[in-house]
Design an enzyme around this catalytic site. Structure first.
Site, PDB file in Angstrom:
ATOM      1  N   CYS A  19       0.812  -1.224   0.000  1.00 52.05           N
ATOM      2  CA  CYS A  19       0.000   0.000   0.000  1.00 52.05           C
ATOM      3  C   CYS A  19       0.846   1.276   0.000  1.00 52.05           C
ATOM      4  O   CYS A  19       0.312   2.367  -0.176  1.00 52.05           O
ATOM      5  CB  CYS A  19      -0.951   0.009   1.188  1.00 52.05           C
ATOM      6  N   HIS A  53      -3.309   7.337   3.028  1.00 53.80           N
ATOM      7  CA  HIS A  53      -3.742   6.080   2.427  1.00 53.80           C
ATOM      8  C   HIS A  53      -5.112   5.674   2.966  1.00 53.80           C
ATOM      9  O   HIS A  53      -5.351   5.703   4.178  1.00 53.80           O
ATOM     10  CB  HIS A  53      -2.711   4.994   2.724  1.00 53.80           C
ATOM     11  N   ASN A  76     -10.196   0.256   0.000  1.00 51.88           N
ATOM     12  CA  ASN A  76      -8.737   0.297  -0.088  1.00 51.88           C
ATOM     13  C   ASN A  76      -8.316  -0.187  -1.475  1.00 51.88           C
ATOM     14  O   ASN A  76      -8.400  -1.377  -1.778  1.00 51.88           O
ATOM     15  CB  ASN A  76      -8.125  -0.592   0.995  1.00 51.88           C
TER      16      ASN A  76
END
Length: 331
Positions: free
Chosen positions: A116, A256, A286
């Protein structure tokens, strides 16, 4: 001669048409909208359903959106970086195919993988190529087809992830705009807590592994959450102190989009008002490498030249970090 900095001069994005809502997930696994929303902040996520289309499809679409908006000739692009945790294939470069398909025939290309944190790390890499003075146009794409490694019978992971892509163009700037500072970290001790084990060189795919679903993503949610909260907040605080920035000088936090509670905790650590926190997790979930550029795309109309933006990410590995960037244009 003025110092060359690397500035973002254009943004593009793409998300698939299919919307996987919490309501639909209720019919697939033992969960409900209230539980998902309360714990993650996610309402829906986009899923790439078309057979045979992978991460490169998303990356190409996002790049084409940027090229059209910016009105540039793709042949002028000198480097294409695809930040991704879900490459199309083993060995064959997703970025090389992406560059060819968008007409960036004069560019070299490579993939960058840091879970990520891939796009955040990619910003650092892209900036170095620009700052060297050798390259003038670097295209950085964050793209992931997370649905390709999700078990939709596992309620711990299937509620979190979605598919999407975002792209930014880095160009030289001599007005002190663009990337100002970075604080990037990693710790391999976190490897076991978030991974898709089988399919890599240590654990090649076998018939038994497929039957047991060992090629899907595994996440120790509590451990990942705890580390993400502490580490993301820590690096954001550090980069502000190192650059003598107070919260009033921060225009935006671009964190994020993994879990709303993690984002809120990061903002709370620096006492940042909620209206300065970019948020679209409710729409996309996500998207791994795509979360940061998707934020820039969704908020582009609100960004003003000179805005101080603090980026932060945390991912498997563990990988994490923060970047301080001054926005370079009014949309």
């Amino acid at each position: 001669m003025s110092k060359i900095t690397a500035a973002i001069t254009a943004v593009g994005a793409y998300v698939p048409e299919y919307v996987l809502t919490n309501k639909i997930l209720e019919s697939m696994v033992d969960t409900n909208d209230e539980w998902i929303t309360t714990r993650t902040g996610i309402k829906e996520r986009r899923i790439l359903k078309e057979a045979g289309k992978g991460t490169s499809y998303l990356a190409i679409k996002a790049a084409q959106n940027l090229i059209e908006k910016k009105g540039i000739d793709p042949k002028d692009i000198e480097l294409v970086i695809v930040a991704t945790a879900t490459p199309d294939m083993k060995a064959a470069s997703t970025s090389a195919f992406t560059a060819s398909e968008i007409g960036a025939t004069n560019a070299f290309s490579f993939d960058l993988e840091a879970a990520c944190s891939s796009f955040l790390y990619g910003m650092s890499v892209a900036a170095r190529y620009i700052e060297s003075g050798k390259y003038k146009k670097v295209l950085l794409i964050g793209a992931d087809k997370n649905s390709s490694m999700i078990n939709y019978e596992d309620r711990a992971t299937c509620i979190i992830f979605g598919d999407g892509a975002g792209a930014v163009l880095f160009e030289p700037n001599e007005d002190e705009l663009g990337l100002q500072d970075e604080y990037l970290r990693s710790d391999g001790a976190g490897r076991e807590f978030l991974q898709a084990t089988y399919g890599g060189s240590s654990y090649p795919i076998t018939k038994e592994a497929l039957e047991d679903g060992k090629h899907y993503v595994f996440q120790d949610g509590k451990t990942v959450f705890k580390n993400a909260v502490s580490n993301m907040a820590d690096v954001v605080e550090k980069i502000l102190k190192r650059n003598n920035l107070n919260k009033d000088e921060v225009a935006w936090l671009a964190a994020h989009q993994a879990n709303k509670r993690i984002i809120d905790a990061t903002a709370n650590r620096i006492d940042l008002e909620s209206d300065k926190v970019m948020m679209n997790i409710h729409k996309y979930g996500n998207t791994t490498s795509a979360t940061l550029p998707l934020l820039l795309h969704d908020y582009e109309s609100k960004l003003k030249k000179g805005d101080n933006i603090i980026f932060a990410a945390f991912g498997g590995g563990f990988t994490w970090g923060s970047i301080y960037l001054k926005w370079a244009y009014n949309s």
